[in-house]
Write a protein that holds these residues in place. Structure first.
Motif, PDB file in Angstrom:
ATOM      1  N   GLN A 224       0.860  -1.182   0.000  1.00  0.00           N
ATOM      2  CA  GLN A 224       0.000   0.000   0.000  1.00  0.00           C
ATOM      3  C   GLN A 224       0.892   1.227   0.000  1.00  0.00           C
ATOM      4  N   ARG A 286       9.771  -9.138  -4.821  1.00  0.00           N
ATOM      5  CA  ARG A 286       9.387  -9.107  -6.231  1.00  0.00           C
ATOM      6  C   ARG A 286       7.853  -9.214  -6.303  1.00  0.00           C
ATOM      7  N   GLY A 288       4.289 -10.272  -6.169  1.00  0.00           N
ATOM      8  CA  GLY A 288       3.714 -11.534  -5.678  1.00  0.00           C
ATOM      9  C   GLY A 288       4.573 -12.235  -4.642  1.00  0.00           C
ATOM     10  N   HIS A 407     -11.996   3.948  -2.402  1.00  0.00           N
ATOM     11  CA  HIS A 407     -13.010   4.994  -2.484  1.00  0.00           C
ATOM     12  C   HIS A 407     -13.592   5.270  -1.103  1.00  0.00           C
ATOM     13  N   THR A 650       0.849  -2.415 -12.112  1.00  0.00           N
ATOM     14  CA  THR A 650       0.237  -1.150 -12.525  1.00  0.00           C
ATOM     15  C   THR A 650      -0.036  -0.313 -11.286  1.00  0.00           C
ATOM     16  N   LEU A 651       0.269   0.974 -11.377  1.00  0.00           N
ATOM     17  CA  LEU A 651       0.293   1.846 -10.199  1.00  0.00           C
ATOM     18  C   LEU A 651      -0.502   3.119 -10.424  1.00  0.00           C
ATOM     19  N   ARG A 652      -0.782   3.810  -9.304  1.00  0.00           N
ATOM     20  CA  ARG A 652      -1.339   5.157  -9.346  1.00  0.00           C
ATOM     21  C   ARG A 652      -0.218   6.176  -9.156  1.00  0.00           C
ATOM     22  N   GLN A 656      -3.246  11.605  -9.632  1.00  0.00           N
ATOM     23  CA  GLN A 656      -4.440  11.020 -10.228  1.00  0.00           C
ATOM     24  C   GLN A 656      -5.332  10.489  -9.113  1.00  0.00           C
TER      25      GLN A 656
END
Ligand SMILES: Nc1nc2c(c(=O)[nH]1)N[C@H]1C(S)=C(S)[C@@H](COP(=O)(O)OP(=O)(O)OC[C@H]3O[C@@H](n4cnc5c(=O)[nH]c(N)nc54)[C@H](O)[C@@H]3O)O[C@H]1N2
Ligand SMILES: Nc1nc2c(c(=O)[nH]1)N[C@H]1C(S)=C(S)[C@@H](COP(=O)(O)OP(=O)(O)OC[C@H]3O[C@@H](n4cnc5c(=O)[nH]c(N)nc54)[C@H](O)[C@@H]3O)O[C@H]1N2
Ligand SMILES: [Mo]
Length: 759
Positions: A224, A286, A288, A407, A650-652, A656
């Motif tokens: 996180q 790494r 996973g 959210h 894939t990241l934020r 954004q």
């Protein structure tokens, strides 16, 4: 041909991130272009954010504390709020200028920058344009269409922002039409928690409260990114570290927010630039690798327990847990070499983390998408729980398991009936309270909706917020099918690409944001939301709405329900719309355990806590006890096919909110300028004969019956484990196959996707 860099040059080229918080964030706010674009009074709204009388922030789901700070918001909460309060308007005149095909060519940022939607818009296939319509036309047309289509062919998606009142009615409406097709953004997010955590401790949500963070001695922090995605958590983390608590981070990226923090509200820290070092240990697993890394930590703790009586909480294990012996046997027969290979970290690092765990009296486990968006994400959560169970670290002060939700009301939507599963719906209460018969068959979650869509079986899509076509995996296949639907309807604040994939008939219905006043028959309305810690509180908007035709989500749902359902004296849509307290009465009657007396209690400072039995060591699991997980794999990603592939995460960015892109600045990672990038470790770049700045194409290396690729990605050297490539969501979603998802919960595996670089 490409040139190789020296190791020194490679190290130089790695971007150095800066401390989270600090000058960047306050400076960030007032001086931003966003601030300037927001209408007058926007900063006043910020001052009331997350205060008892104010608006609940629409950014993350972190708790709204009873004793808020002078500014109880962060840089990114401010961005989200100012974005909502822009003075720009996306009016019918804008839609006159451009066809839907033209609009599709604009970027996400360009679309949302047009500003708030102001009038209902109907798609006109003859001109390929959205054209202005009245609300009466919209309700009549949508209502009659819904009456004509079989309910099983409809899907009603909810993105996790809508408050409890509209969410409750949305689920009632779907079921009254005759379907349970109620996917939620949670299906792409913490569904792994809702199913996986529930399987092992009987609770689909976290067990921690704020006071636990004040009492723990160690925090295991996995997958996180707090500096960007829940910055307000950095304050309690900093306090914890200052009193001696040790944080052990597990993350392939050295995220600035986990490395060090400057409190933007502390004048001394701001003046001296003195950051608190946050993580005591940082295990750069790494993708996973958490299952193996956590197993290694457990292995060390179990080995130490052989020598140290009382290290394990034997009484707790005996009384409260199930299947410990199977797990212990698996740990004993799994060698360090296998654990190092699967995790990407060394035995010494796992042992050091094991020592922190064993030496701490009270430990908390915190996690996010790095664990949930994996093919074996549920098992990874299971392993974290295993570790906690060894020393009774659930259900006593300073302990617990804490998923960080996304959210702001995503957890709450589930609590008030947004679920596709009949077993989770309050079937009997619906009948008592509303005379509503729940359809008997389970509906679609997000993945099942996409499968139905691809099979041509889903004819209606309704979106309560969100940007689903962009948030999902497999863009190529999904976008090709989306326009075949008969009817698509979007309840939205701003234009996005999902709206630009109209079905044969399509509507965009403009709605209020949370900080705007919502005047109904009985006056300005409160709404309520639930945070990550299961606290429920009110939120009141005070700003003037973006336009005279903009309606609240609740009002739109009531009108659509009225237009599409037969009359029923017990369904008082008009009355519910007029006074949201009546909806809260319904919620309290439908969910008496969680919401008794809701309308009064939601005004308590800090909200009311709806309770959690696992916190009291009451386990609603199959065995009636907390369950040890016996892992079936050592890495949470898809099986290694032996081929020379990289694993994509894939990241934020820091600029954004999901598919809403505010700008190009990923401040905390030291990146800026563009989003079409592929972060790679320098060693991998030279091994593959690439150079910094080169443009590459990534191709998915699993399920190759369909070709999935993204071209034009700029190679950027970054401190990552070998074999890893990272880039931004949603630009890279085309690479994620729909078939890759958590085994237990169906959550798409947006982390750990096998990819290859195309020559
Ligand atoms: N400003 C802002 N705030 C947000 C959002 C936003 O977009 N912008 N989105 C909201 C939503 S809906 C959500 S769900 C949350 C998401 O918040 P996060 O849970 O932080 O989600 P991600 O940004 O996907 O980042 C996941 C983290 O996991 C790491 N990671 C990737 N793979 C692995 C792995 O295999 N193991 C481990 N241990 N770590 C891994 C990544 O490096 C990254 O640090 O944030 C919410 N808050
Ligand atoms: N590859 C990859 N894919 C991912 C993820 C990932 O990490 N990697 N993360 C996943 C996660 S965790 C999530 S939660 C999903 C997010 O998926 P969604 O929740 O569907 O997407 P958002 O980007 O949050 O939706 C933004 C749109 O919501 C609308 N909107 C904003 N505010 C409001 C409001 O107050 N009311 C209404 N009615 N509409 C509003 C606006 O039109 C805006 O364009 O994406 C998932 N997809
Ligand atoms: Mo999310």
């Amino acid at each position: 041909m490409t040139e190789r860099q020296t190791p020194e040059a490679e190290a130089q080229a790695i971007k150095v991130p800066e401390a989270a918080g600090g000058w960047g964030s306050l400076e960030g706010i007032a001086a931003t272009e966003l601030s300037q674009r927001a209408g007058p009074g926007a900063l006043e709204t910020l001052r009331h954010l997350n205060k008892p009388d104010g608006t609940a922030c629409t950014s993350c789901a972190w708790i709204k504390p009873p004793n808020p700070a002078a500014f109880e918001f962060c840089e990114n909460g401010a961005k989200a709020t100012l974005w909502d309060l822009t003075s720009a308007r996306c009016t019918p005149a804008f839609f006159d200028k451009l066809t839907v095909s033209d609009l599709w060519g604009l970027s996400a940022n360009e679309l949302e920058r047009e500003g708030r939607l102001t009038e209902p818009m109907r798609y006109d296939p003859a001109t390929d344009r959205y054209v202005r319509a009245t609300w009466d036309e919209a309700f009549a047309a949508i209502g009659s269409r819904l009456k004509a289509i079989p309910a099983q062919a409809m899907t009603f998606y909810a993105s996790g922002k809508a408050a409890l009142e509209p969410s409750y009615l949305y689920a009632v409406w779907a079921r009254a039409l005759g379907h349970n097709n109620l996917p939620d953004s949670s299906n792409m997010c913490h569904e792994t928690t809702s199913v996986g955590l529930k399987k092992v401790i009987g609770s689909p949500v976290g067990t921690c409260q704020l006071e636990d963070l004040e009492q723990c001695d160690a925090i295991f922090y996995l997958g996180q990114n707090p500096g960007t995605n829940s910055p307000r958590i950095l304050h309690p983390l900093q306090q914890a570290v200052k009193r001696g608590c040790k944080i052990v981070a597990f993350n392939p990226l050295k995220e600035a927010g986990l490395v060090e923090f400057i409190n933007p509200q502390s004048p001394l820290e701001m003046l001296t630039g003195k950051a608190t070092r946050l993580s005591h240990l940082y295990l750069q697993v790494r993708p996973g690798g958490d299952i193996a890394a956590l197993m290694g930590v457990c292995k060390h703790v179990l080995a130490r327990a052989e020598r140290e009586a009382g290290l394990l909480d034997h009484a707790f294990i005996a009384q409260h847990t199930h299947d410990f012996d199977a797990f212990r046997a698996k740990v004993e027969t799994t060698g360090w070499e296998a654990l190092e290979a699967a995790s990407g970290v060394t035995r010494a690092e796992m042992e050091a983390a094991g020592d922190v765990y064993a030496d701490a009296k009270a430990v908390i486990g915190i996690y996010g998408m790095g664990l949930t968006q994996q093919v074996h994400g549920s098992e990874a959560i299971g392993l974290l729980v295993n570790l906690l169970l060894l020393r009774g670290n659930i259900g006593r002060p300073g302990t617990g398991c804490s998923p960080i939700r996304g959210h702001s009301n995503v957890q709450g939507q589930r609590t008030v009936g947004i679920t596709e599963k009949v077993s989770l719906a309050p079937v009997d209460k619906y009948l008592d309270v509303l005379g509503l018969e729940t359809p008997p068959q389970d509906g679609h979650n997000t993945a099942k909706f996409l499968e139905a869509l691809l099979a041509g079986k889903n004819r209606v899509y309704l979106g309560l917020g969100g940007n689903l076509a962009m948030a999902v995996p497999d863009h190529g296949r999904v976008h090709a099918a989306w326009r075949n639907m008969d009817l698509t309807v979007h309840i939205a604040t701003r234009l996005n690409h999902t709206h630009l994939l109209p079905g044969k008939e399509s509507w965009i219905l403009p709605c209020l944001v949370r900080s705007e006043e919502d005047i109904q028959a009985s006056g300005n309305q409160f709404v309520s939301i639930e945070d990550s810690f299961s606290h429920i509180y009110s939120s009141m908007g005070r700003r003037k709405p973006a336009g005279e035709h903009v309606m609240s989500e609740t009002a739109i749902i009531c009108e659509l329900a009225k237009a599409s359902l037969p009359e029923n004296p017990r369904w008082r849509w008009e009355e519910w719309r007029g006074d949201y307290a009546r909806i809260r009465d319904l919620i309290a009657q439908t969910f008496p355990k969680e919401f008794a007396d809701m309308d009064r209690r939601m005004h308590e400072p800090g909200g009311f806590y709806r309770g959690n039995d696992a916190r009291n060591r009451i386990w609603h699991t199959q065995s009636g006890k907390a369950e040890f997980t016996d892992p079936t794999v050592l890495n949470a990603g898809p099986a290694d096919d032996g081929a020379d592939t990289l694993r994509l995460i894939t990241l934020r960015s820091n600029d954004q909110f999901n598919t809403t892109v505010y700008g190009m600045n990923d401040r905390l990672r030291g990146l800026s300028g563009e989003r079409t990038i592929a972060l790679m470790p320098p060693g991998e770049i030279s091994r593959l004969g690439l150079v910094e700045g080169q443009r590459i194409t990534l191709v998915t290396a699993t399920d190759t019956t369909t070709r999935r690729s993204v071209a034009g990605l700029k190679v950027v050297p970054y401190d990552l484990p070998a074999g890893t490539v990272a880039g931004y969501f949603p630009e890279l979603n085309a690479l994620v196959p729909l078939g890759l998802r958590d085994k237990l919960s169906d959550t798409p595996a947006s982390k750990g996707v096998p990819v290859r670089i195309e020559p």
